[in-house]
Design a protein around this motif. Sequence first.
Motif, PDB file in Angstrom:
ATOM      1  N   ILE A  91       1.090   9.788 -19.833  1.00 17.70           N
ATOM      2  CA  ILE A  91       0.282   8.815 -20.022  1.00 17.70           C
ATOM      3  C   ILE A  91       0.891   7.201 -19.648  1.00 17.70           C
ATOM      4  O   ILE A  91       0.190   6.514 -19.121  1.00 17.70           O
ATOM      5  N   ILE A  92       2.045   7.007 -20.150  1.00 17.66           N
ATOM      6  CA  ILE A  92       2.635   5.894 -19.999  1.00 17.66           C
ATOM      7  C   ILE A  92       2.897   5.538 -18.338  1.00 17.66           C
ATOM      8  O   ILE A  92       2.505   4.384 -17.515  1.00 17.66           O
ATOM      9  N   THR A  93       3.153   6.468 -17.566  1.00 14.89           N
ATOM     10  CA  THR A  93       3.504   6.424 -16.153  1.00 14.89           C
ATOM     11  C   THR A  93       2.108   6.221 -15.482  1.00 14.89           C
ATOM     12  O   THR A  93       2.095   5.393 -14.547  1.00 14.89           O
ATOM     13  N   ALA A  94       1.251   6.898 -16.155  1.00 16.16           N
ATOM     14  CA  ALA A  94      -0.192   6.796 -15.421  1.00 16.16           C
ATOM     15  C   ALA A  94      -0.698   5.361 -15.437  1.00 16.16           C
ATOM     16  O   ALA A  94      -1.326   4.979 -14.672  1.00 16.16           O
ATOM     17  N   ILE A  95      -0.378   4.638 -16.783  1.00 19.48           N
ATOM     18  CA  ILE A  95      -1.004   3.430 -16.972  1.00 19.48           C
ATOM     19  C   ILE A  95      -0.105   2.499 -16.027  1.00 19.48           C
ATOM     20  O   ILE A  95      -0.795   1.435 -15.273  1.00 19.48           O
ATOM     21  N   VAL A  96       1.041   2.549 -15.640  1.00 16.52           N
ATOM     22  CA  VAL A  96       1.838   1.758 -14.557  1.00 16.52           C
ATOM     23  C   VAL A  96       1.023   1.910 -13.337  1.00 16.52           C
ATOM     24  O   VAL A  96       0.909   1.046 -12.734  1.00 16.52           O
ATOM     25  N   ASP A  97       0.840   3.241 -12.951  1.00 14.61           N
ATOM     26  CA  ASP A  97       0.121   3.317 -11.599  1.00 14.61           C
ATOM     27  C   ASP A  97      -0.987   2.605 -11.744  1.00 14.61           C
ATOM     28  O   ASP A  97      -1.489   2.312 -10.475  1.00 14.61           O
ATOM     29  N   LEU A  98      -1.838   2.674 -12.838  1.00 19.22           N
ATOM     30  CA  LEU A  98      -3.085   1.938 -12.588  1.00 19.22           C
ATOM     31  C   LEU A  98      -3.056   0.830 -12.373  1.00 19.22           C
ATOM     32  O   LEU A  98      -4.030   0.097 -11.725  1.00 19.22           O
ATOM     33  N   LEU A  99      -2.061  -0.155 -12.708  1.00 18.17           N
ATOM     34  CA  LEU A  99      -1.953  -1.599 -12.580  1.00 18.17           C
ATOM     35  C   LEU A  99      -1.835  -1.742 -10.856  1.00 18.17           C
ATOM     36  O   LEU A  99      -2.350  -2.590 -10.375  1.00 18.17           O
ATOM     37  N   GLY A 100      -0.866  -0.791 -10.271  1.00 17.60           N
ATOM     38  CA  GLY A 100      -0.679  -0.868  -8.847  1.00 17.60           C
ATOM     39  C   GLY A 100      -2.256  -0.594  -8.030  1.00 17.60           C
ATOM     40  O   GLY A 100      -2.424  -1.464  -7.153  1.00 17.60           O
TER      41      GLY A 100
ATOM     42  N   ILE B 274       0.843  -1.226   0.196  1.00 17.74           N
ATOM     43  CA  ILE B 274       0.237   0.053  -0.007  1.00 17.74           C
ATOM     44  C   ILE B 274       0.796   1.385  -0.103  1.00 17.74           C
ATOM     45  O   ILE B 274       0.555   2.245  -0.666  1.00 17.74           O
ATOM     46  N   THR B 275       1.928   1.471   0.723  1.00 17.83           N
ATOM     47  CA  THR B 275       2.897   2.260   0.741  1.00 17.83           C
ATOM     48  C   THR B 275       3.510   2.440  -0.620  1.00 17.83           C
ATOM     49  O   THR B 275       3.583   3.733  -1.142  1.00 17.83           O
ATOM     50  N   LEU B 276       3.834   1.348  -1.316  1.00 21.87           N
ATOM     51  CA  LEU B 276       4.339   1.463  -2.880  1.00 21.87           C
ATOM     52  C   LEU B 276       3.449   2.301  -3.535  1.00 21.87           C
ATOM     53  O   LEU B 276       3.677   2.825  -4.441  1.00 21.87           O
ATOM     54  N   VAL B 277       2.084   1.822  -3.574  1.00 22.69           N
ATOM     55  CA  VAL B 277       1.150   2.202  -4.384  1.00 22.69           C
ATOM     56  C   VAL B 277       0.913   3.642  -4.185  1.00 22.69           C
ATOM     57  O   VAL B 277       0.911   4.373  -5.114  1.00 22.69           O
ATOM     58  N   VAL B 278       0.558   4.155  -3.038  1.00 19.46           N
ATOM     59  CA  VAL B 278       0.289   5.528  -2.522  1.00 19.46           C
ATOM     60  C   VAL B 278       1.767   6.382  -2.895  1.00 19.46           C
ATOM     61  O   VAL B 278       1.467   7.284  -3.562  1.00 19.46           O
TER      62      VAL B 278
END
Length: 535
Positions: free
Chosen positions: A226-235, A59-63
Amino acid sequence: MPESGEYTPPVIKESSDQIPATRNKEGDVGARGLAQTSAHAPPKPAPWGLRWRASVWFITLVVGLGITTDIIVYSILIPVLPFQLQKLGYTGISALVGYLLFAYSGGLAISTPPIAWLSELYKSRQWPLIIGLVALIGSQIMLMEAPTYWVMAFARVLQGISSSMVWVVGLALLCDTTPEKYVGHRVSGQLGIAMSGLGLGLLIGPAVGGALYSRFGFRGPCIFGIITAIVDLLGRLLLVERKDAIQYGFDPAAALQAVSENTAAQNGILRPEDSEVPAVGIPHPTSLSPLAALWEFAKSPRALTALSITFSWAVTVAGQEPTIPLHLQSVWGLNSSQVGLVFIAAVVPTFFSSPFAGWCADKWGAEWVTVLYISLSLPWMCLLVVEASLAFFIVMYGLNGLFVAALAAPVTAELAAVSRSIPDIGYAHVYGAFNLAYGIGSAIGPIIGGQIYNHVANGWLVLCFLFASLLALTLFLALVYTGDRPILMRLVEKIRRMGTITLPEEPTEDVREHVPVNNARASASTSMHGPEVLA
């Protein structure tokens, strides 16, 4: 007692607001109310990877990744917007850039109260984070293809709305998952680690934005975002909220606490209070409205001080953003790529400042770290006006950013401590107020910076001293109100203890009549030399 002689255990009634959880050595949890329910229904099969997907560290990593993504998307266009607007034929560039930054902050500030209220009302964290990220991707596409200035401004408003999701809901999710001893009355280590995404985003965004703009044009930085946001979305899709994990018999907060206790016991440093762990509960929803929550904060000087520091920090950082590229261009003739390199050199130290500030505050207290870091930021802010050399400017800018960026960790943990001291205030409420203060500050800052830089003689000098004065004001507030025992309170108590004197008691008339003559003379002789002073 049944006729068969078997014992029937009594039914334990639990409060509907909060169900305390119990745990075993592995950190598995069975809330007593959940255990009673499971007696009448088959247990749910645990989802794949439950333990690591619901763990505090994931959770810390995702946030932290969410904060990094937000700052990258926000800052990646800072060094290129002035050059893009010049390319499109606009004039008054500094003011126009300031308005674009204002649009982002305005969307953030306007959307924060309803997001905080709804998140705290329904105690839903994951879906708002996912919806916010989808909106962020859409806003990046809109900005990339914007034919006019007003479309760019509207896209920045959408970016601000999506940003409020991670700053309000993401930080609330982290506090929900982390044991209270880690969020604690001091700076949380988890909050400090997550807030390091602020420095990482500032490290990556402007540098990558300048390089991609020089090579691929305006679409390059937008596609990277956009690419960075897609990686974030997976988490965000993978995470499991704590309230959902408990339904499958696993409490990530209890698991982390058990690991911490086992490690401390093996090292022989387990304190008695560490072994007496209170039961961990599931926070219950609250319907407190945004206005009611703000009113509760207004009655707390400690909360107002933390929000004032947040506002001043936001004004200072955002006020420099539209003016630093223009200042570097006018004084040293730098282009967008070179401005991005300056941001890299200046922002690298801030990547480590938040975790280190969290560690220091855990050791000495949030009040000491807050006051120290504000004090250390002031000299370098004033020295930014010196145009001795580009290297000197980069060093001064880096030192200033090092201490200003580190304020995020103690301030967010201070607000977490405030939320636990006010009834019916949840983490989404308190971080909603934090986000609102930051949004207002980051909305005002670019306008102040752009207007002063364009219309005032020696505008850069005026801005630096204006921001230094604002930080000095928050330094006084931090001395008076930050922490359970503010520094000024401790100082006053120490002075009182040092100045305390003990006077001999005056004997009563009955005692004086029975005092021998020799003792009376000795007493009179002593009184001529004054009373004995005791420390």
